[in-house]
Design a protein around this motif. Sequence first.
Motif, PDB file in Angstrom:
ATOM      1  N   PRO A  74       0.816  -1.220   0.000  1.00 61.99           N
ATOM      2  CA  PRO A  74       0.000   0.000   0.000  1.00 61.99           C
ATOM      3  C   PRO A  74       0.849   1.269   0.000  1.00 61.99           C
ATOM      4  O   PRO A  74       1.947   1.303   0.550  1.00 61.99           O
ATOM      5  N   GLY A  75       0.334   2.311  -0.633  1.00 60.95           N
ATOM      6  CA  GLY A  75       0.878   3.665  -0.534  1.00 60.95           C
ATOM      7  C   GLY A  75       2.364   3.816  -0.791  1.00 60.95           C
ATOM      8  O   GLY A  75       2.906   3.351  -1.806  1.00 60.95           O
ATOM      9  N   GLU A  76       3.042   4.462   0.164  1.00 59.97           N
ATOM     10  CA  GLU A  76       4.463   4.764   0.033  1.00 59.97           C
ATOM     11  C   GLU A  76       5.330   3.516   0.046  1.00 59.97           C
ATOM     12  O   GLU A  76       6.434   3.521  -0.510  1.00 59.97           O
ATOM     13  N   LEU A  77       4.863   2.447   0.686  1.00 66.17           N
ATOM     14  CA  LEU A  77       5.631   1.194   0.671  1.00 66.17           C
ATOM     15  C   LEU A  77       5.814   0.694  -0.758  1.00 66.17           C
ATOM     16  O   LEU A  77       6.898   0.225  -1.127  1.00 66.17           O
ATOM     17  N   ALA A  78       4.763   0.775  -1.565  1.00 70.52           N
ATOM     18  CA  ALA A  78       4.853   0.351  -2.966  1.00 70.52           C
ATOM     19  C   ALA A  78       5.832   1.236  -3.728  1.00 70.52           C
ATOM     20  O   ALA A  78       6.651   0.747  -4.520  1.00 70.52           O
ATOM     21  N   ALA A 147      14.168  -4.273   6.144  1.00 70.84           N
ATOM     22  CA  ALA A 147      14.853  -3.120   6.738  1.00 70.84           C
ATOM     23  C   ALA A 147      13.868  -2.134   7.340  1.00 70.84           C
ATOM     24  O   ALA A 147      14.118  -1.546   8.407  1.00 70.84           O
ATOM     25  N   GLU A 148      12.722  -1.952   6.696  1.00 72.76           N
ATOM     26  CA  GLU A 148      11.706  -1.023   7.200  1.00 72.76           C
ATOM     27  C   GLU A 148      11.137  -1.513   8.536  1.00 72.76           C
ATOM     28  O   GLU A 148      11.004  -0.733   9.491  1.00 72.76           O
ATOM     29  N   VAL A 149      10.822  -2.807   8.619  1.00 69.85           N
ATOM     30  CA  VAL A 149      10.286  -3.365   9.861  1.00 69.85           C
ATOM     31  C   VAL A 149      11.332  -3.323  10.970  1.00 69.85           C
ATOM     32  O   VAL A 149      11.035  -2.944  12.113  1.00 69.85           O
ATOM     33  N   LEU A 150      12.568  -3.682  10.655  1.00 68.81           N
ATOM     34  CA  LEU A 150      13.632  -3.677  11.661  1.00 68.81           C
ATOM     35  C   LEU A 150      13.960  -2.265  12.137  1.00 68.81           C
ATOM     36  O   LEU A 150      14.283  -2.061  13.315  1.00 68.81           O
ATOM     37  N   LEU A 170       8.233  -5.641  17.516  1.00 67.12           N
ATOM     38  CA  LEU A 170       7.716  -5.824  16.156  1.00 67.12           C
ATOM     39  C   LEU A 170       6.233  -5.492  16.095  1.00 67.12           C
ATOM     40  O   LEU A 170       5.763  -4.830  15.168  1.00 67.12           O
ATOM     41  N   PHE A 171       5.488  -5.943  17.107  1.00 64.91           N
ATOM     42  CA  PHE A 171       4.054  -5.673  17.144  1.00 64.91           C
ATOM     43  C   PHE A 171       3.774  -4.172  17.239  1.00 64.91           C
ATOM     44  O   PHE A 171       2.917  -3.645  16.528  1.00 64.91           O
ATOM     45  N   LEU A 172       4.521  -3.480  18.111  1.00 68.75           N
ATOM     46  CA  LEU A 172       4.300  -2.047  18.276  1.00 68.75           C
ATOM     47  C   LEU A 172       4.656  -1.280  17.010  1.00 68.75           C
ATOM     48  O   LEU A 172       3.943  -0.360  16.597  1.00 68.75           O
ATOM     49  N   SER A 173       5.779  -1.658  16.375  1.00 66.36           N
ATOM     50  CA  SER A 173       6.207  -0.940  15.171  1.00 66.36           C
ATOM     51  C   SER A 173       5.229  -1.126  14.027  1.00 66.36           C
ATOM     52  O   SER A 173       4.917  -0.178  13.292  1.00 66.36           O
ATOM     53  N   VAL A 174       4.705  -2.330  13.866  1.00 71.28           N
ATOM     54  CA  VAL A 174       3.760  -2.594  12.789  1.00 71.28           C
ATOM     55  C   VAL A 174       2.395  -1.961  13.085  1.00 71.28           C
ATOM     56  O   VAL A 174       1.732  -1.434  12.195  1.00 71.28           O
ATOM     57  N   SER A 175       1.989  -1.978  14.353  1.00 72.92           N
ATOM     58  CA  SER A 175       0.682  -1.442  14.724  1.00 72.92           C
ATOM     59  C   SER A 175       0.598   0.058  14.519  1.00 72.92           C
ATOM     60  O   SER A 175      -0.444   0.593  14.116  1.00 72.92           O
ATOM     61  N   ASP A 177       2.336   1.911  12.399  1.00 75.88           N
ATOM     62  CA  ASP A 177       2.531   2.331  11.012  1.00 75.88           C
ATOM     63  C   ASP A 177       1.327   1.868  10.200  1.00 75.88           C
ATOM     64  O   ASP A 177       1.085   0.664  10.068  1.00 75.88           O
ATOM     65  N   ALA A 178       0.581   2.812   9.639  1.00 74.69           N
ATOM     66  CA  ALA A 178      -0.679   2.476   8.968  1.00 74.69           C
ATOM     67  C   ALA A 178      -0.465   1.546   7.770  1.00 74.69           C
ATOM     68  O   ALA A 178      -1.236   0.595   7.567  1.00 74.69           O
ATOM     69  N   GLU A 179       0.590   1.777   6.988  1.00 72.20           N
ATOM     70  CA  GLU A 179       0.796   0.984   5.776  1.00 72.20           C
ATOM     71  C   GLU A 179       1.301  -0.418   6.109  1.00 72.20           C
ATOM     72  O   GLU A 179       0.858  -1.407   5.516  1.00 72.20           O
ATOM     73  N   LEU A 180       2.240  -0.525   7.067  1.00 69.03           N
ATOM     74  CA  LEU A 180       2.695  -1.851   7.490  1.00 69.03           C
ATOM     75  C   LEU A 180       1.565  -2.614   8.161  1.00 69.03           C
ATOM     76  O   LEU A 180       1.457  -3.835   8.015  1.00 69.03           O
ATOM     77  N   ASN A 181       0.748  -1.901   8.906  1.00 68.88           N
ATOM     78  CA  ASN A 181      -0.401  -2.538   9.556  1.00 68.88           C
ATOM     79  C   ASN A 181      -1.344  -3.130   8.523  1.00 68.88           C
ATOM     80  O   ASN A 181      -1.843  -4.248   8.675  1.00 68.88           O
TER      81      ASN A 181
END
Length: 228
Positions: A74-78, A147-150, A170-175, A177-181
């Motif tokens: 999604p979005g900027e990740l793509a 690298a983005e998740v880490l 990992l859970f907090l970082s993904v939660s 971030d809207a796109e990683l979530n």
Amino acid sequence: MKHKFTNLPPQIYKVLKQVHPDLGISNNAMHIIEDILGRVFQQIMEEAYKLSEINRRKTIGSREIQTSVRLVFPGELAKHGVSEGTKAVVKYLTSRRDKGRRTKSAAAGITFSVTKIHSKMKEAIKGKRLGESAPIYLAAVLEYLCAEVLDLAGRAAAKNKRERIIPRHLFLSVSYDAELNKLIMQDQRGMILFGGISPEIMPSCMRLLFQKKPGTQDKNEEDDLLPL
């Protein structure tokens, strides 16, 4: 069919040292990242296979992988994933003219093993041919996601004054971030193993908390009804 990467921990550790040289990572967190990358790999390959069938092509190349990344991320990740994949392929094609023996990963300037990604892709697309640049493109995209998740998990660990990344980080970082979530948690059903629960109260629970019970009145409303 689920594709799980079993030989990625050394490469994940190298990526971690590139983004956070002073941090370590637990075995559970390492396996969770492997699982995340395997699920994303599966989604991309399913989309690439569908595209090759629609276009009636017998070969899956970097163009199909690029379109699949745009569909899955999604979005900027793509946007950044496509940029990293294109950059790796261009660097590989230009450095291929240089003399000397080098691996495809070294020629493309990435850490993830192109050979291992290539073998996994061959398993996923039985009956199809695989273009030369396709595994390079996908390896670069997966390395960018790792690298983005880490990076975000390392910031969460530093904020909590920890020297190692654990599943909670990992859970907090993904939660947060809207796109990683959207990319990861939707497939994980909103959970990460050993990640705990979200520290925030869900909006639906907040509505229930402040919802008035039937037959009750606010204190201000009761004061208004008192005789003068």
